[in-house]
Design an enzyme around this catalytic site. Structure first.
Site, mmCIF file in Angstrom:
data_model
loop_
_atom_site.group_PDB
_atom_site.id
_atom_site.type_symbol
_atom_site.label_atom_id
_atom_site.label_comp_id
_atom_site.label_asym_id
_atom_site.label_seq_id
_atom_site.Cartn_x
_atom_site.Cartn_y
_atom_site.Cartn_z
ATOM 1 N N GLU A 3 12.645 -5.736 -5.302
ATOM 2 C CA GLU A 3 11.722 -5.969 -6.645
ATOM 3 C C GLU A 3 12.671 -5.648 -7.647
ATOM 4 O O GLU A 3 12.615 -6.602 -8.722
ATOM 5 C CB GLU A 3 10.199 -5.306 -6.391
ATOM 6 C CG GLU A 3 10.864 -4.246 -7.023
ATOM 7 C CD GLU A 3 9.108 -3.287 -7.926
ATOM 8 O OE1 GLU A 3 8.619 -3.789 -8.685
ATOM 9 O OE2 GLU A 3 9.005 -2.132 -7.313
ATOM 10 N N GLY A 28 0.618 -1.194 -0.144
ATOM 11 C CA GLY A 28 0.306 0.256 0.063
ATOM 12 C C GLY A 28 0.750 1.104 0.068
ATOM 13 O O GLY A 28 0.908 1.656 0.806
#
Lengths: 326, 397
Positions: free
Chosen positions: B240, B123
């Site tokens: 990532e 989020g």
């Protein structure tokens, strides 16, 4: 980057540092021979340093960076062919002379056309020319040969058409000659790719420097996002092409097709960067007194030497098609 | 390639032959099928010891080096297994952030459950923040042992299916934007949380919006100190950049057969123009893979520079656009007839219009191409940064 590669790069860059961009032919050739560039790939028992393709890659990248003139790529092909010529009488003498800087040259056109002997660097100063023909690789003395200078747009390179009259020394024949021709073509393609990426890196750096100093509308050009983004794209494509270059330079299994595709890719990146460099330099980029045109012209010459992108990309496409079927 | 890596490749390949799901593409045209396939495949990978090779060695299946992970990714791509889309945030973002910032209690509480299949989402983004993470406005007020959170999040990958959420909130509105952020671990079952899927242009629903209405989060579920959220979020984002792109680049190379098939099906094996485009694409993909490899080798050696990851991401996103564009072009009119999409089919499903549209997710998400270009020019190339003269809307002047 491996430590060896970084050290060799720094040493080469330092050796060429003082001479600046596009140095004079004699100065540049002295540097090439004095720093031992020509003996890098020669096996130790033949008087060389026994370093592999990676070292050759470093040398050509750095020569491209300074826009070095001279027949280094052609000369290294001759040296490679001499190293392969096991049974040749007087080989060591020829090899020693070549390593010491006596110019022995070769065609930089694509292998199919080598017999025709076009695009031969510095043939007017050379003692010999390498001839790669069907089933035969030979080293031909240039006394009495018809040598025609072809003035090139790229002022950093001098190319000639050559018609030899003698037969010369046979370095390899039959299947051995075919195999050697393949290795020579692979090395030429790797060298040209290195020249492209070194040049691309240099002109990109010079362009960034220029954008930082040139002011328009009360601020440096480097503050304009439209220009920053173009430069970032150039850096990105260059970085990927460099990674591919070192990947294939250190991959013993990389053959002519892989190196041809690499050369085509490196040349297209070089061209794109030099074209953008002219645009980003504005009016000054259009002049002879500035360095942009030197890079642009060398990039377009490199794009055709050793076979153009149309040829190599088609080969790469066929190879990928075969690979996907297996 | 060393003997040990060859052995690993052999083992992975044999394991995949016995365990890789077979007809998952047909099953994954519904969300139920997608979820079942993803959960089943993740559980299988955990069992086989291949789910979390990038985790530390003390965790089951962890402790693998870069070379080993690469072999695994290449074999997963080769076997055309589903990408772990559902558990991706859990095993990468959540896990690596918890490893770096979590207390022993937090790690013990959350990490084992990831291996049991608990799904995390992120989020971070907000409707008015996008790539500008520091502009987060979701508000958290501390009241005793809890933070009370109000606001809205968007682009939460798999948020509608998730159990937990890595939440970036604002605990202070004064001063530097970055300094007012705090990082919380949100239970999506908590009172006041609403998750709503977002319908994307190709029909999939990979993302969700999260609405937070007086949601209470225990202070014990804060990662790092109050006000340290920006630094914690950077670790999450770094996790990532790199490994993922290594996997994705390898998968793209592995998917070249799709274009080769199209060339053959359309009888263009001898069309020089098509062959050139294909050859150029194959070389660019090789370059993207080489860059990703080099990036990871540099990271492991401690030579990573700020901005290197952006080079890798920009190369991947542009190359993926080239890949899907060529497929779309070769597929011609057929690609314009709607076919059900394969959820979680990897980036290259052979549904060319869907794949092409999905390639935009990579030029926008995780920092748009334009943001990457800013990072490259300013951080890597040392070009001047844009003058910052604005403040958060609503800030005290």
């Amino acid at each position: 980057m491996s430590t060896d590669r970084a050290e060799l790069r720094d040493a080469t860059r330092k050796a060429f540092g003082a001479a600046g961009l596009a140095p004079a032919l004699d100065t540049s050739w002295n540097t090439v021979t004095e720093m031992g560039a020509l003996m890098m790939a020669v096996p130790e028992d033949l008087g060389g340093l026994g370093l592999g393709r990676e070292a050759v890659g470093v040398i050509h990248t750095e020569l491209g960076r300074t826009l070095a003139p001279g027949p280094a790529i052609a000369q290294m092909l001759v040296i490679e062919a001499l190293c392969a010529a096991d049974g040749l009488a007087g080989r060591q003498d020829l090899l020693d002379r070549a390593i010491a800087g006596e110019i022995m040259t070769a065609s930089l056109a694509r292998a199919d056309a080598w017999g025709a002997l076009t695009a031969v660097p510095d043939a007017d100063r050379a003692s010999h020319v390498l001839v790669v023909g069907e089933g035969r690789v030979s080293l031909v003395p240039l006394e009495g040969a018809a040598i025609t200078a072809r003035e090139t747009w790229d002022r950093t390179r001098r190319l000639f058409d050559v018609r030899p009259t003698a037969d010369g020394l046979v370095l390899a024949q039959g299947a051995a000659a075919t195999a050697l021709a393949g290795r020579l073509e692979a090395q030429m393609l790797l060298a040209l790719a290195g020249d492209c990426l070194g040049g691309a890196d240099a002109i990109l750096e010079l362009t960034i420097e220029y954008l930082g100093t040139r002011r328009q509308f009360d601020r440096p050009l480097a503050l304009f996002q439209a220009l920053k983004h173009r430069v970032a794209d150039m850096k990105t494509w260059l970085s990927a092409a460099e990674a591919l270059f070192w990947n294939r330079a250190t991959d013993a299994a990389a053959g002519v097709a892989e190196l041809g595709a690499l050369k085509a890719h490196a040349a297209s990146v070089y061209r794109a960067i030099t074209e953008d460099a002219v645009q980003l330099h504005g009016g000054i980029g259009l002049t002879m007194e500035h360095h942009c045109h030197l890079f642009l012209k060398r990039a377009t010459l490199n794009a055709t030497l050793g076979g153009d992108a149309d040829y190599w990309e088609e080969q790469a496409g066929r190879a990928a098609l075969r690979k996907a079927a297996s | 390639m060393t003997d040990a890596l060859e052995t690993l490749r052999h083992d992975v390949r044999a394991w995949l032959e016995a365990n890789a799901p077979k007809d998952w593409r047909a099953t994954c045209t519904s969300h139920e099928g997608f979820l079942a396939t993803q959960r089943g495949w993740f559980a299988k990978l955990v069992e086989g010891g291949y789910a979390v090779p990038h985790w530390p060695a003390e965790w089951p299946g962890g402790g693998q080096g870069l070379a080993e992970q690469k072999v695994l990714y290449e074999e997963l791509a080769r076997a055309d297994t589903p990408r772990l889309l559902l558990s991706f945030m859990s095993t990468y973002h959540a896990a690596s952030t918890l490893f770096e910032w979590g207390s022993a209690e937090q790690q013990a509480k959350y990490i084992p459950r990831i291996l049991e299949g608990e799904i995390w989402c992120q989020g971070f983004s907000e409707p008015n923040a996008g790539s500008d993470l520091a502009a987060v406005r979701t508000r958290a007020e501390r009241r005793g042992d809890v933070y009370v959170v109000n606001g809205q999040k968007v682009w939460s990958t798999m948020g509608q299916f998730a159990d937990k959420c890595l939440l970036l909130v604002r605990t202070r509105t004064q001063g530097a934007k970055q300094a007012g952020l705090t990082y919380l671990l949100l239970d999506l079952k908590a009172k006041g949380v609403t998750a709503r899927p977002i319908h994307q242009i190709h029909g999939d629903e990979e993302f969700a919006e999260l609405f937070l209405d007086d949601v209470e989060i225990p202070v014990a579920d804060r990662l790092g100190d109050e006000g340290q959220g920006w630094a914690v979020a950077q670790s999450t984002l770094l996790s990532e950049r790199g490994l993922t792109l290594l996997e994705l680049s390898a998968r793209m190379r592995g998917a070249l057969w799709r274009i080769a098939d199209l060339i053959r099906e359309t009888g263009r094996e001898d069309d020089a123009g098509i062959l050139r485009d294909f050859g150029r694409l194959a070389t660019r993909i090789d370059a993207a893979c080489a860059l990703a490899d080099q990036f990871l080798a540099n990271r492991i050696a401690g030579h990573e520079r700020v901005g290197d990851a952006s080079l890798v991401k920009l190369t991947y996103s542009r190359t993926l656009r080239d890949f899907t564009s060529l497929g779309l072009r070769l597929a011609g009119l057929e690609a314009q007839y709607h076919e059900p999409i394969v959820f979680g089919g990897g980036m290259e499903t052979g549904n060319w219009m869907a794949d092409f549209m999905n390639s935009y997710a990579w030029t926008i998400a995780g920092g748009s191409d334009e943001v990457q270009r800013n990072i490259i020019s300013e951080r890597l190339l040392g070009m001047p940064r844009e003058p910052k003269t604005w403040t958060l809307a609503g800030d005290a002047a």
